[in-house]
Design an enzyme around this catalytic site. Structure first.
Site, PDB file in Angstrom:
ATOM      1  N   PRO A   9     -64.438 -31.247 123.303  1.00 41.64           N
ATOM      2  CA  PRO A   9     -65.328 -31.723 124.354  1.00 41.64           C
ATOM      3  C   PRO A   9     -66.090 -32.995 124.009  1.00 41.64           C
ATOM      4  O   PRO A   9     -66.521 -33.188 122.870  1.00 41.64           O
ATOM      5  CB  PRO A   9     -66.310 -30.555 124.544  1.00 41.64           C
ATOM      6  N   ASN A  10     -66.223 -33.831 125.010  1.00 38.81           N
ATOM      7  CA  ASN A  10     -66.989 -35.084 124.984  1.00 38.81           C
ATOM      8  C   ASN A  10     -66.318 -36.216 124.200  1.00 38.81           C
ATOM      9  O   ASN A  10     -66.819 -37.343 124.205  1.00 38.81           O
ATOM     10  CB  ASN A  10     -68.422 -34.851 124.439  1.00 38.81           C
ATOM     11  N   ARG A  17     -70.291 -42.986 124.165  1.00 36.57           N
ATOM     12  CA  ARG A  17     -71.130 -41.854 123.770  1.00 36.57           C
ATOM     13  C   ARG A  17     -71.812 -42.118 122.415  1.00 36.57           C
ATOM     14  O   ARG A  17     -71.115 -42.280 121.406  1.00 36.57           O
ATOM     15  CB  ARG A  17     -70.213 -40.619 123.645  1.00 36.57           C
ATOM     16  N   TYR A  22     -71.036 -42.261 116.799  1.00 40.14           N
ATOM     17  CA  TYR A  22     -69.578 -42.105 116.924  1.00 40.14           C
ATOM     18  C   TYR A  22     -68.804 -43.427 116.989  1.00 40.14           C
ATOM     19  O   TYR A  22     -67.583 -43.424 117.124  1.00 40.14           O
ATOM     20  CB  TYR A  22     -69.261 -41.241 118.155  1.00 40.14           C
ATOM     21  N   ASN A  73     -59.988 -32.414 116.201  1.00 41.90           N
ATOM     22  CA  ASN A  73     -61.443 -32.537 116.171  1.00 41.90           C
ATOM     23  C   ASN A  73     -61.953 -31.616 117.274  1.00 41.90           C
ATOM     24  O   ASN A  73     -61.968 -31.988 118.443  1.00 41.90           O
ATOM     25  CB  ASN A  73     -61.881 -33.985 116.428  1.00 41.90           C
ATOM     26  N   ALA A  76     -67.926 -30.000 119.388  1.00 39.29           N
ATOM     27  CA  ALA A  76     -68.987 -28.977 119.296  1.00 39.29           C
ATOM     28  C   ALA A  76     -68.418 -27.579 119.064  1.00 39.29           C
ATOM     29  O   ALA A  76     -69.080 -26.729 118.446  1.00 39.29           O
ATOM     30  CB  ALA A  76     -69.837 -29.002 120.561  1.00 39.29           C
ATOM     31  N   HIS A  79     -68.306 -25.549 115.616  1.00 39.26           N
ATOM     32  CA  HIS A  79     -69.393 -24.767 115.052  1.00 39.26           C
ATOM     33  C   HIS A  79     -69.571 -23.403 115.704  1.00 39.26           C
ATOM     34  O   HIS A  79     -70.390 -22.614 115.250  1.00 39.26           O
ATOM     35  CB  HIS A  79     -70.697 -25.572 115.169  1.00 39.26           C
ATOM     36  N   ASP A  86     -59.300 -18.437 115.811  1.00 41.87           N
ATOM     37  CA  ASP A  86     -58.210 -17.455 115.823  1.00 41.87           C
ATOM     38  C   ASP A  86     -56.888 -18.108 116.209  1.00 41.87           C
ATOM     39  O   ASP A  86     -55.822 -17.756 115.677  1.00 41.87           O
ATOM     40  CB  ASP A  86     -58.535 -16.310 116.789  1.00 41.87           C
ATOM     41  N   GLU A  97     -58.629 -31.187 109.913  1.00 44.71           N
ATOM     42  CA  GLU A  97     -59.835 -31.227 110.737  1.00 44.71           C
ATOM     43  C   GLU A  97     -60.487 -32.601 110.582  1.00 44.71           C
ATOM     44  O   GLU A  97     -60.700 -33.061 109.459  1.00 44.71           O
ATOM     45  CB  GLU A  97     -60.782 -30.114 110.246  1.00 44.71           C
ATOM     46  N   HIS A  99     -63.746 -35.164 111.741  1.00 45.54           N
ATOM     47  CA  HIS A  99     -65.022 -35.425 112.401  1.00 45.54           C
ATOM     48  C   HIS A  99     -65.385 -36.875 112.168  1.00 45.54           C
ATOM     49  O   HIS A  99     -65.278 -37.378 111.047  1.00 45.54           O
ATOM     50  CB  HIS A  99     -66.123 -34.505 111.874  1.00 45.54           C
ATOM     51  N   ILE A 100     -65.783 -37.515 113.236  1.00 42.27           N
ATOM     52  CA  ILE A 100     -66.114 -38.939 113.158  1.00 42.27           C
ATOM     53  C   ILE A 100     -67.387 -39.134 112.336  1.00 42.27           C
ATOM     54  O   ILE A 100     -67.467 -40.020 111.486  1.00 42.27           O
ATOM     55  CB  ILE A 100     -66.288 -39.496 114.590  1.00 42.27           C
ATOM     56  N   SER A 101     -68.366 -38.283 112.599  1.00 39.78           N
ATOM     57  CA  SER A 101     -69.643 -38.387 111.883  1.00 39.78           C
ATOM     58  C   SER A 101     -69.582 -37.585 110.581  1.00 39.78           C
ATOM     59  O   SER A 101     -68.698 -36.738 110.403  1.00 39.78           O
ATOM     60  CB  SER A 101     -70.780 -37.870 112.768  1.00 39.78           C
ATOM     61  N   ARG A 106     -75.946 -34.175 108.957  1.00 39.75           N
ATOM     62  CA  ARG A 106     -76.490 -33.922 110.297  1.00 39.75           C
ATOM     63  C   ARG A 106     -77.214 -32.560 110.361  1.00 39.75           C
ATOM     64  O   ARG A 106     -77.497 -31.954 109.340  1.00 39.75           O
ATOM     65  CB  ARG A 106     -75.359 -34.056 111.309  1.00 39.75           C
ATOM     66  N   ARG A 110     -74.639 -27.942 112.601  1.00 40.32           N
ATOM     67  CA  ARG A 110     -73.314 -28.572 112.448  1.00 40.32           C
ATOM     68  C   ARG A 110     -72.712 -28.330 111.069  1.00 40.32           C
ATOM     69  O   ARG A 110     -71.642 -28.822 110.744  1.00 40.32           O
ATOM     70  CB  ARG A 110     -73.415 -30.080 112.689  1.00 40.32           C
TER      71      ARG A 110
END
Ligand code: DQA
Length: 159
Positions: A9-10, A17, A22, A73, A76, A79, A86, A97, A99-101, A106, A110
């Site tokens: 999402p997002n 954003r 990001y 990725n 949200a 977490h 699953d 996996e 993650h940009i940040s 953080r 997170r």
């Protein structure tokens, strides 16, 4: 070999954003760069983004028997989503996996990744280039799979 890139999402809003966190690169441009690397390495690549948990679960399930690796990725949902965790476990594929940040720097909420135990590894904190690094890592995993397969095929047959 085929890799599927799954965005949570997002991430469709990348570019506009929270650019201070990001970066300014659009998701489509990240994907274009990954496509170039995939083509250079004769790897098939598909992209999927959804803001809906169930759609992400469906796309992970579709990878079973179809893809050789997943770059994800979950945003949200990283977490919180037991359903995505699953699905990743059920897929039983090499998963990277992204993650940009830098999650370690953080908020507390997170710090936990639901999928981490089922991944080959995690890339976090390098901005959009993290997706490129994930491609490099996936190419290496695919090479290892090919070598292991060739060794099995060339092994002397037992009588
Ligand atoms: C993110 C980090 C998540 O905590 C956040 O919810 C995102 C993006 C990242 O790429 O840094 O949406 O996954």
């Amino acid at each position: 070999m085929k890799v599927v890139v799954i965005q949570g999402p997002n991430l469709n809003l990348l570019g506009s954003r929270e650019p201070n966190i990001y970066g300014g690169m659009k998701m489509e441009d990240i994907h274009s760069q990954m496509k170039v690397v995939a083509e250079q390495n004769s790897i098939e690549i598909e992209f999927f983004q959804s803001n809906l948990e169930g759609e992400l679960v469906d796309r992970i399930q579709e990878c079973i028997g179809d893809a050789d690796g997943i770059i994800i990725n979950p945003a949200a949902y990283t977490h919180s989503s037991i359903a995505i965790r699953d699905a990743i476990a059920a897929a039983n594929l090499p998963v990277i996996e992204v993650h940009i940040s830098n999650l370690a720097r953080r908020e507390e909420f997170r710090q936990k990744s639901m999928i981490e135990p089922f991944t080959a590894g995690k890339i976090s904190g390098f901005g959009p280039v993290g997706y490129h690094l994930a491609m490099v890592a996936m190419i290496q995993i695919f090479e290892q799979i090919k070598v292991a397969k060739a060794a099995r095929e060339n092994a002397p047959k037992e009588n």
